[in-house]
Design a protein around this motif. Structure first.
Motif, PDB file in Angstrom:
ATOM      1  N   ILE A  18       0.850  -1.209   0.220  1.00  0.00           N
ATOM      2  CA  ILE A  18      -0.006  -0.201   0.116  1.00  0.00           C
ATOM      3  C   ILE A  18       0.841   1.198  -0.041  1.00  0.00           C
ATOM      4  CG2 ILE A  18      -2.122  -1.099   0.832  1.00  0.00           C
ATOM      5  CD1 ILE A  18      -1.399   0.255   3.610  1.00  0.00           C
ATOM      6  N   SER A  22      -1.504   2.734  -2.870  1.00  0.00           N
ATOM      7  CA  SER A  22      -2.866   2.689  -1.808  1.00  0.00           C
ATOM      8  C   SER A  22      -4.393   2.529  -2.484  1.00  0.00           C
ATOM      9  CB  SER A  22      -2.719   3.771  -0.980  1.00  0.00           C
ATOM     10  OG  SER A  22      -3.035   5.019  -1.831  1.00  0.00           O
ATOM     11  N   GLN A  56      -4.065   7.818   3.456  1.00  0.00           N
ATOM     12  CA  GLN A  56      -3.855   7.248   1.889  1.00  0.00           C
ATOM     13  C   GLN A  56      -4.169   8.520   1.129  1.00  0.00           C
ATOM     14  OE1 GLN A  56      -5.422   3.378   1.093  1.00  0.00           O
ATOM     15  NE2 GLN A  56      -5.383   2.777   3.265  1.00  0.00           N
TER      16      GLN A  56
END
Length: 156
Positions: A18, A22, A56
């Motif tokens: 991630i 992400s 994110q």
């Protein structure tokens, strides 16, 4: 001081993936880390809940958005009490052009990374943040001529 979370190999594989992208779906992430989708989802939620994953975001290319100037600025305060240091951190925290602020030692008290459109925009920001503050003793600015590397990934 914050609690350090013990990460196992699956957590590390998830974080590696991630950090690189992400936007992966949970099913894509699960396949890449060799886990089931429910396990992957549960692990990511735990990493978010524990504060390991702060947020994110999408990383933008400043040069694609118009004129851009990156300044690395060293700030030395006149008085380094914890209240004065915190007051400076609060001052720059509300300024969108200040992308990063580090309290450092030895040398200056702070190093900032600033992203503005051009030199007049930097001058206006410097006047607003630095010239009008009575506790700033010294400001030393460096202007990026070329960025050869920019990473956000933390090695695990």
């Amino acid at each position: 001081m914050s609690k350090i979370l013990i990460l196992d190999e699956l957590d590390k594989r998830i974080l590696l993936q991630i950090q690189q992208n992400s936007a992966l779906t949970n099913h894509e992430l699960a396949a890449r880390v060799h886990a089931s989708p429910p396990t992957s989802l549960r692990r990511v939620k735990r990493l978010v809940d524990e504060g390991v994953i702060l947020r994110q975001v999408a990383l933008l290319a400043p040069d694609k958005l118009g004129p851009s100037l990156t300044a690395i600025v060293e700030i030395t305060l006149d008085m380094q009490t914890s209240e004065k240091m915190q007051a400076f951190e609060e001052l720059v925290a509300h300024e969108g052009a200040v992308q990063q602020c580090y309290r450092v030692s030895p040398g200056p008290d702070f190093v900032l990374v600033i992203q503005v459109a051009d030199m007049p925009a930097y001058h206006a920001l410097a006047h607003r943040l630095f010239a009008t503050q009575s506790n700033i003793r010294n400001v030393r600015s460096f202007f990026s001529m070329h960025r050869s590397k920019f990473e956000t990934q933390i090695a695990l």
